[in-house]
Structure formats: structure tokens, C-alpha cells
Write an enzyme that holds these catalytic residues in place. Structure first.
Site, PDB file in Angstrom:
ATOM      1  CG  ASP A  58      -4.580  -0.382   5.890  1.00 61.16           C
ATOM      2  OD1 ASP A  58      -5.443  -0.685   5.041  1.00 61.16           O
ATOM      3  OD2 ASP A  58      -3.992   0.713   5.884  1.00 61.16           O
ATOM      4  CG  ASP A 105      -1.953  -1.016   1.224  1.00 56.83           C
ATOM      5  OD1 ASP A 105      -2.389  -1.354   0.123  1.00 56.83           O
ATOM      6  OD2 ASP A 105      -2.345  -1.495   2.298  1.00 56.83           O
ATOM      7  CG  ASP A 111      -6.138  -3.987   2.020  1.00 56.74           C
ATOM      8  OD1 ASP A 111      -6.175  -3.748   0.807  1.00 56.74           O
ATOM      9  OD2 ASP A 111      -5.934  -3.123   2.882  1.00 56.74           O
TER      10      ASP A 111
END
Length: 1018
Positions: A752, A445, A756
Site C-alpha cells: 500500500d 501485509d 512496497d
């Protein structure tokens, strides 16, 4: 809630609060009247029982009088736990309505739906005492005796016990109880030591996982106490708390829905049903501990905690099994099995040869007499001889099985998570330690991983002009901005007694709120008070925007506000506001100008958000509300653009070097983000994921929608070239992971949020960024990066390689011992009838190698040389490489030659007796393993001493092994069947053993093919 009389104690002041204007005698008469009146009223109720209905009727028709609030002595609140538990567990909506809904329950719990509980220490303690704490009883931790019993189930231990029993019996029979118990008793002591080491290690590992589990479960939860929103541990939640929930959160306790929007809950953990359940005030206000928020946000009132929840009851019965077997351990079991079969074959051959030689009369006793002489040999002598032969064969089996390998790997895998924890990485699944060393690509990310996630608004555009000060802006536009920020948010603002402001919510929400209060003069409470929110479209990663439908109380008009990704909001707009408050139509040219403004902010690494608004016409309002569809009023087109907000999120310190380190080790780094392509490119260039010379049209930068629309063949062709994916959805992320896996990559993915979870599960290694991230993400991950930093991922990568490398070192060391001892005992048994390594001596050598030797090598730290190698391929690269086989055979051959020379000619060469010779063989063998441990530090490098002085634990363990060997030889002579050695004899043993170092150096000069041999043992 009760049939006894409850009266508001504040109204007692009507009679007992005596006015100060009355004279003293009048005050006395007033108090006397109040006393008599109350006494008579209570007396009449006690002596004239009425039916429930009559009583209620009389009480209701009675004139105003003083009522006492009588609270039960058994508790501090007006409701008991049983009622609360059944109310929620049974989803009893009728009962909830009877008690005036969630607000009635909150009142009974002395809580406030807006401000929460008092939150004082005494208040929280009373609630914990009456309703329990938010913890649940776990099954009792496995004791050390459980692991002792498990160790006794090992086949090798059972074989050794049989050998010990036979040795003990025949030893006492031959030499008497005083002397005959030494051999058997020594074996039993050695077995005890082996079992103790194994049991203690497994017990400590189990305790370690319990502690890690406790840290993982100790999440922070947003609650409101005394009107202040704050974060507390999930274990500190009490009944009556008001808790904030958002997407991805696990519901921390049983409770009731207070308010919120679009709340959908995943109850599959409780019911097994995969469909999401909608939770609202009217039809289903019940929330259950352990379920997860799939969409929307809400506030809930806690009604049950800990063991009083359904989740608590269920979790208390679950026994967590920590005996997971990693892929490497499975491969080692295969290796152990193969070597055990080989040893059994050799043992059977030796047994047949020895029995044939004995009964053929080809063996002699110590005096030179024939062992077996037909009928002249006593039965006892025959039995004793056969037992000794069988014991020799069993010893070969024991030698062949490297039973210490699984224990050694367990020691390594148990040590490594501790070291990783010190480097801000918490291992949730043991196999991740070894798999991390094989990772070839990392999909990361941007926000919070590559950047600090400390956002600040640095730019604001109104219309086509940047705004520095807001004094020149029309009040009507300023009010629209305030409404768009204050009402369309999941964040909140708290002002303490000193006037200091505290902002809560996501980093983006906090950045906008902390900018709008001082810059725009926004008062969130007043704005919320003057408006009614009718419907909310919650933000999620698919839509990348959120919207509200609200009604102004002042003029009763309906308005829609949208906030989200700038280019997506721009696409919904057909006009825009300027500073004067005028609305201007947006043609293609002006749309292009706004797109360029967005690109310019993104190129400066700014996250760009947009605010838009539209007022709902009265005729449409009447129609949609008339048919009960307020959600239709949230228009998604023909909006007016209010402004563009640029938010800066600086890159983390050290992230650039960490990315470069990963790339230099052969691990490619890919960034997958929801930001637009310009912001993504700017950040990727800053972090060196992209090189500066790559232009925008290069296939290394792509949008999620483009990748999604490729055919399968096109995706497989292009996926290796992609370095940045912008405007990606969770599905795009999952699609990329699947493509990379099909291309043969070992993939690690960071995440997170709830969105995801699919990619985290699909990847070989799921890395959850931060202990406070959503429960869904944590449960889908294998390692949790506690500090949220990409630099920690690079560190974990090094540890993953180090774990695999250390295990290979241990395998090399132990196989050297096993192969050498197997050949030595086999040759000696067939040719000389006596074996140099008895069961007891083998156990001693194995104990050193299995525990201390393994621990010494397990403590090796990641090195720069290790990180310069390409990733290890678990699917194609064998566990025991050609280089390892070369090192094993060179050292084993040297030890075989030395020990066999000492066995057959040691007495004449050294001028010693048999017992001293046997002691020197044991001593030389152990010291050879000590120096071979040093050799094993480097599998390929010739300089094995490099960095050894830094590893104090390694040096300490080497010292302990030498000291223990001195004690065994010099002090435990009878017990270990050894003889004291002179300084000269110690020097000979040391001189022979130290030659292992130069021989190892010479052995590493021998070239080996890349293709592994003896592949059947891998």
C-alpha cells in the site's frame, strides 16, 4: 502586480465613515469634503502624467488618504494564469522573491497559507471558471468504426470476403441477379455479423477500461479549506488550494512549497532523472503535477491545475493502448497458427485430388454425365467447376482456423473484470485475471489487510508501571508527553463550530492524537504556538521512527523528541522517566524489564510505540548552530525513555476463514510486517497463518535482518519454511519475493505504500490494498483490492482459477467443432465432391460458438470443486490437457460419424431429398454443439448439470441459440439455403444431438495419462 493604483478598501472608512456624534449639518460638510478631496486627487493623477519613479515617489511621500481597491473586470483574483504558469514552469525564483514568495502569491490568489481558501461553492466555481478544473483532455475515445476497420485487417475475414465476392459473381452469372446473389450475399451478411460482434465487444472493452481508469485516477487528496483539513477528489482541486503531501503521494497539481520537512520529490516522470530532488522554501520551492513524494511531508499552494500544468499537457497527448496481449492470448495465437497450417496442408491436398479427379474425368454432374470431357467441355463450365473446387478448398482452410478463439478469450477476460469489480477487486492489467489462478503463495501485509486498520490506544506504561489515570503524573513529564505527541506528528486536529474534534493523518497518528486530547488534556494549537520546530527526521519504513528538533519560546531551550518502534527507541535510550518526573539510569537488568514489557504487549496483539526525549546542552547548541548544522542536534543516543504506548488493531472479520481457504487450495500465506516478532506472531496465530503448536524457535518466524544476513544458499534453503517475517524492510520483502520466484513459486504480493513498489513490481501479481493508497503502489500493482480486505484476495484467487478454467472450456468446445468440420469437409470433398458445410453454414456455426457459446461458458462462477484443486502451473501445464483432448476427440468422433453417415446415406435412411438432408445435417451439427456446451461445463466431473440451474445467463444463452436455429431453418430458407423440417425430422435431429450427453459421460470414464499428447498444439 500592477501599475494602477491599488489601495486597501478598508481604509476608506477614514473619510466616508461619518461619526455618529456629529450634527446633521456637520455630517453633510464632512461628506462634501471627502467627495471634493477624492475627485481632485483622481483628477490630478489623470491630467499630470509622471514618470514611473516620480509617481512612486510622490505617492509614497503623500499624506495618508483614502485608496480604492480596484479589481480587474476580467477575473476575480489579482493574478492571471499565464503569470502563475510561467512562474512555476520556468522555476523563476527571482520573480517569486519579487512577489514576496509563496505567501505573496497566496495573498494574490485570495488564499491563506494556514487556513486555505474560503471553500464556498461560489468561490470554488469562480476559481474553476478563471483557472480551469484539475482534469486534462484525453485523446478522443476510439469509435466503433475504428474497431470495425481493425476487424477487416484479420486474414480470415479477407479470405471470406474473397470467397463472398467470387460466390456473388459466379452465382449471378449462373442463376441471374434475382437468385444468384443468395450465396454470396449470405456470406457477406455472416461476415457483417462476425465483424459487428468483434467490433462491438472490443469497443465495449475499451469503454470499460476507460471507466476503470477514471475510478483508479479519482484519488482523494488532503486539503485545508476555511481552516478545516478535509479530503476531496483530486478533480475538485482548484488554484489557491493548500494541499498536504506525504510519502508516496503523487503531486496533484503544479504549485509552491509552503512548509514541511525533508521533502524529496521523484521527478523522473517529468525529467527522466532518477535522482530525488529536494524541495524547500529557499532554493527550490517549485512542485510539479505528476511527480511523486519520495520522502518527507509538506504543504503546497496550488498555482496551476489540469491543462495548465506540464503533466496535463503531456498526458493529453498520450494515447492509452488497451490492446495488450495476455500470455494466454499469445499461446492461443500459436494454437490458431498451428491449426491454420494443418488446415492449409489438408486444403492443398484436397485441391490437388479434386483437380486431378476432375480433369481425369472421374466426376459426374447431377444428371450422371461426365463433368469434364476434353475439348467438348465449354470454357465457362471448366471455369465454374474449378472455382467450385477452389471454393471447397478455401472452405477447408476457413474451417481449420479457429478464428473465434481470440475473440472468445477476449469475451471471457472482458466479463471477468466486471465480476471481480463486484467483488471489490479492480483489474488494472488484463493478464492478472488468468495469472491469479496460478498463484502458489501470497505475501501479505498485516496492517489494514489482515487487521481493520482502526487503531486505538489501550495501554500506556510510564517507567516500569502501567498508567491508568494521568492525574498522578508529574506535570513536567505530562508536558514532555504532550510535546512528543503534538509536535512529532504528521496528523492534525480540527475543532468545528460546535466544539467537535476531527482527527486526520495516518491511522497510527489518529489513534495517538485521539487518545492524547481527552486523556492528557493536550491542546495542540497552544503547544505549536509556544514552540518552533527547527528540523524534522520524517518517518520511513527503514528507520521505523521519526524525530524533531524544537525550541521552546518560553526559555529558548532546545529539545529533541523521538517516536517509533518500541525496541528501536529503547536501544537509543540510556535512562527513563518515572511518574514523579525523576530520571533514572537504565542498566542491563532494567533494559531487560522494558524488553519484557514490550514483549508482553506484543503478545496481546498490540502495536508498541515508544516516546523518548533529550534536552540539548547550550555548548553543543552554540557550536552546531554556529556551523549551520541543526540536523546534527537531533541526537540518536543517550535519550531518556518517556513511555510505551500500546495500540490495538483488531483482526478483520472473516480473515481467518479466508486464510484457511487459501491454504486448503494449495496456496501458502506468508505475513511480512514491520511490527516486532511478538506482535507479528500473535496476529499470525490469530489469523491461522501460524498453527498454535509452532514455538518461537521454529524457522517459520523470522526477523527481516536475520533473513537479510543469510547467504544466498541459506535463504533458498529456508524460504519455503518461513511463514512470518517481522521487522522487515522493503528490501527484505523484495528479497523474499525473489527467492520464492527462484524456487518456482507464482507469487502475489500485497502493498500500500511507496516502499512496497519494488516488491509489487517483482511479483507475478501485485495487489494494491485500497484505492486511496499511494500512487506509486497503485502504478506498480496489477489488481487493486478496493476494500483492503484479505478475504477479497481469496475471492480474486477463485476468480483467477475460474477464468483459466472457463477459457479451457471454450477451447475444448471450439476445437471440437473445428476438428469435426475439418475432417468431415475433407473426407466429403475427396470422396463425394460436395461438402456438407459450405462457407455460409460454417460461419453460422462459428458465430454461435465464438460469441454466444463462449459467452455462455464465460459466465460460469467459481466453484468449490475448482478451489480444491492445486494451482495451475503456467510454465509446465499445457493449455490443452490430456483430459481436454480426450473430451474433444470423443465428441468430434461422434459428430464426424453421424454427419458422414447422413452425408452419404441420409437420403435413403431418412427418405428425404438432398436439400432436406443438408438442412438436417446443419441442424444436427448446431444442436450437437448446444449439448456439447453443457458437456463442456465440467471438464472432469461426470455430472455436468450440477449448479447449472443457478446460472440463469447460461440457460438464457442456450435458449437464444435454439431460437435462432429455428428461425434460420424455418424462416430464412432462401437466404440460408435450408428447407423446412417437419416435427418428426426435428425430433430425429434432437435425438441424435442429445446423445452427446451420454457419450460425453462414457468418454469421461476413459483413463488418460498425466503426460499431455499433441503437445505441439499447446
Amino acid at each position: 502586480m500592477s501599475n494602477i493604483l491599488h489601495v486597501n478598501s478598508s481604509s476608506i472608512g477614514y473619510l466616508l465613515d461619518v461619526p455618529s456624534t456629529l450634527s446633521k449639518p456637520s455630517k453633510r460638510w464632512h461628506l462634501a469634503f471627502a467627495t471634493i478631496y477624492c475627485s481632485r486627487a483622481l483628477h490630478s493623477l489623470l491630467n499630470n502624467p509622471l514618470s514611473k519613479n516620480k509617481s512612486r515617489k510622490l505617492l509614497l511621500s503623500a499624506p495618508p488618504f483614502v485608496v480604492l481597491d480596484v479589481e480587474p473586470q476580467s477575473g476575480v483574483l489579482d493574478i492571471d494564469q499565464t503569470s502563475l504558469t510561467s512562474l512555476v514552469k520556468e522555476k523563476n525564483l527571482d520573480q517569486l522573491i519579487q512577489v514576496r514568495g509563496a505567501e505573496g502569491v497566496a495573498e494574490a490568489l485570495k488564499s491563506d497559507t494556514k487556513n486555505g481558501i474560503n471553500g464556498a461553492v461560489k468561490d470554488v466555481a469562480r476559481r474553476m471558471e478563471e483557472f480551469g478544473s484539475n482534469t486534462y483532455q484525453r485523446p478522443p475515445t476510439k469509435s466503433i468504426f475504428h474497431f470495425v476497420a481493425e476487424a477487416f485487417k484479420d486474414l480470415t475475414i479477407l479470405v471470406l470476403l474473397a470467397c463472398a465476392t467470387l460466390s456473388l459473381g459466379f452465382g449471378i452469372k449462373e442463376n441471374g441477379a434475382k437468385e444468384g446473389w443468395y450465396d454470396g450475399g449470405s456470406i457477406l451478411v455472416a461476415i457483417f455479423l462476425v465483424i459487428s460482434v468483434s467490433a462491438v465487444n472490443n469497443f465495449r472493452q475499451n469503454r470499460q477500461f476507460d471507466k476503470l481508469s477514471e475510478v483508479s485516477n479519482n484519488i482523494q487528496v488532503d486539503v485545508i479549506r476555511q481552516g478545516r483539513r478535509q479530503q476531496i477528489s483530486v478533480f475538485e482541486i482548484v488554484v489557491g488550494d493548500v494541499v498536504f503531501l506525504k510519502i508516496g503521494d503523487q503531486v496533484p497539481a503544479d504549485g509552491l512549497f509552503l512548509d514541511g520537512h525533508s521533502l524529496q520529490v521523484d521527478e523522473s516522470s517529468m525529467t527522466g532523472e532518477s535522482d530525488h530532488v529536494e524541495v524547500n522554501t529557499s532554493l527550490n520551492p517549485f512542485l510539479f503535477s505528476g511527480t511523486k513524494v519520495a520522502d518527507g511531508y509538506a504543504k503546497m499552494l496550488v498555482t496551476s491545475v489540469g491543462m495548465n500544468t506540464t503533466w496535463g499537457e503531456m498526458m493529453s497527448t498520450i494515447n492509452r493502448d488497451t490492446n495488450e496481449q495476455t500470455p494466454l492470448q499469445a499461446r492461443l495465437n500459436k494454437l490458431t497458427s498451428s491449426m491454420g497450417k494443418a488446415g492449409l496442408a489438408v486444403a492443398c491436398l484436397v485441391l490437388v485430388v479434386l483437380l486431378v479427379r476432375y480433369f481425369a474425368g472421374n466426376t459426374e454432374d447431377e444428371n450422371g454425365n461426365q463433368d469434364f470431357n476434353g475439348s467438348n467441355t465449354k470454357a465457362d463450365d471448366i471455369v465454374n467447376s474449378v472455382v467450385r473446387i477452389i471454393a471447397a478448398a478455401v472452405t477447408i482452410v476457413v474451417v481449420a482456423i479457429p478464428e473465434g478463439l481470440p475473440l472468445a478469450v477476449t469475451l471471457t477476460l472482458a466479463y471477468s473484470p466486471k465480476r471481480m469489480m463486484a467483488n471489490q477487486a479492480m483489474v488494472r492489467k488484463l493478464f492478472a485475471c488468468e495469472t491469479m489462478g496460478s498463484v502458489t503463495t501470497i505475501c501479505t501485509d498485516k496492517t489494514g489487510t489482515l487487521t481493520l486498520n482502526q487503531m486505538k490506544v489501550t495501554k500506556f506504561w510510564l517507567g516500569k508501571d502501567p498508567i491508568e489515570g494521568f492525574s498522578s503524573i508529574s506535570p513536567s513529564v505530562l508536558k514532555l508527553i504532550q510535546h512528543g505527541v503534538a509536535l512529532n506528528t504528521t496528523g492534525s486536529i480540527y475543532r468545528d463550530t460546535t466544539g467537535k474534534l476531527e482527527f486526520s493523518g495516518s491511522p497510527t497518528e489518529k489513534a495517538i492524537l485521539s487518545w492524547s486530547v481527552p486523556e492528557l488534556g493536550m491542546d495542540m494549537e497552544i503547544l505549536k504556538h509556544n514552540c518552533i520546530i527547527l528540523h524534522v527526521e520524517a518517518f520511513n519504513s527503514e528507520k521505523k521512527r521519526s524525530g524533531i528538533l524544537m525550541r521552546k519560546k518560553t526559555d529558548n531551550t532546545l529539545h529533541v523528541h523521538w517516536k517509533g518502534a518500541a525496541e528501536m527507541i529503547l536501544a537509543m535510550c540510556s535512562s527513563y522517566y518515572d511518574a514523579s518526573g525523576s530520571t533514572n539510569d537504565m542498566d542491563n537488568d532494567e533494559r531487560t524489564i522494558f524488553a519484557q514489557i514490550i514483549e508482553g504487549m506484543a503478545a496481546n496483539s498490540l502495536r508498541c510505540l515508544a516516546l523518548a526525549h533529550i534536552q540539548i546542552p547550550d555548548d553543543q547548541e552554540e557550536h552546531d548552530i554556529g556551523v549551520g548544522l541543526p540536523q546534527k542536534l537531533i541526537k540518536e543516543d543517550s535519550l531518556s525513555l518517556i513511555g510505551l504506548v500500546g495500540i490495538k488493531d483488531p483482526c478483520r472479520e472473516g480473515v481467518r476463514k479466508a486464510v484457511e481457504d487459501c491454504q486448503s487450495t494449495g496456496v501458502s500465506v506468508r505475513m511480512i510486517t514491520g511490527d516486532n516478532v511478538f506482535t507479528a506472531r500473535a496476529i499470525a496465530s490469530e489469523c491461522r497463518i501460524l498453527t498454535p503448536d509452532q514455538d518461537m524457535n521454529d524457522e517459520s518466524v523470522i526477523e527481516g535482518e536475520v533473513f537479510r544476513n543469510y547467504t544466498q544458499d541459506e535463504r533458498m534453503e529456508k524460504v519455503d519454511k518461513i511463514r512470518v517475517m517481522a521487522r522487515s524492510s522493503p528490501f527484505d520483502k523484495l528479497l523474499m519475493v525473489q527467492c520464492l520466484k527462484k524456487k518456482g513459486h507464482v507469487v502475489a504480493v500485497t502493498g500500500d505504500g511507496t516502499n512496497d513498489a519494488p516488491a509489487l513490481k517483482e511479483a507475478h501479481i501485485g495487489l494494491c490494498m485500497g484505492i486511496q493508497d499511494t500512487e506509486v503502489a497503485k502504478e506498480s500493482s496489477d489488481i487493486i483490492i478496493l476494500n483492503n480486505s484479505f478475504a477479497s484476495i481469496a475471492t480474486v484467487l477463485g476468480w483467477g482459477r475460474c477464468v483459466y478454467n472457463n477459457i479451457q472450456k471454450i477451447i475444448q468446445l471450439q476445437l471440437t467443432v473445428t476438428i469435426a468440420a475439418l475432417v468431415i469437409n475433407g473426407v466429403a470433398a475427396v470422396s463425394d465432391h460436395e461438402i456438407p458445410f459450405t462457407v455460409l453454414k460454417l460461419l453460422w456455426v462459428n458465430l454461435i460458438m465464438d460469441t454466444l457459446g463462449a459467452l455462455a461458458l464465460a459466465t460460469e462462477q467459481p466453484t468449490k470443486d475448482l478451489m480444491e484443486k492445486p494451482p495451475v502451473s503456467l510454465s509446465t501445464q499445457p493449455l490443452i490437457t490430456s483430459i481436454m483432448w480426450r473430451n474433444i476427440l470423443v465428441q468430434a468422433l461422434y459428430q464426424i460419424v453421424v454427419v458422414l453417415i447422413l452425408q452419404f446415406s441420409g437420403e435413403s435412411i431418412l427418405g428425404v431429398n438432398k436439400k432436406v438432408k443438408d438442412t438436417m445435417i446443419l441442424n444436427t451439427s448446431v444442436l450437437c454443439q448446444v449439448f456439447n456446451q453443457v458437456n463442456a461445463r465440467k471438464l472432469e466431473k461426470k455430472n455436468v448439470f450440477k449448479g447449472m440451474h443457478k446460472n440463469k445467463l447460461f440457460l438464457g444463452i442456450i435458449g437464444i441459440i435454439v431460437i435462432l436455429e429455428v428461425i434460420v431453418v424455418e424462416s430464412l430458407r432462401k437466404f440460408a439455403d435450408t428447407e423446412r423440417l417437419s416435427l418428426g425430422q426435428w425430433g430425429v435431429c434432437m435425438g441424435i444431438s442429445v446423445l452427446s450427453l451420454p457419450i460425453g459421460w462414457v468418454g469421461k470414464c476413459i483413463p488418460v495419462p498425466d503426460k499431455p499428447f499433441l503437445g505441439c498444439l499447446n
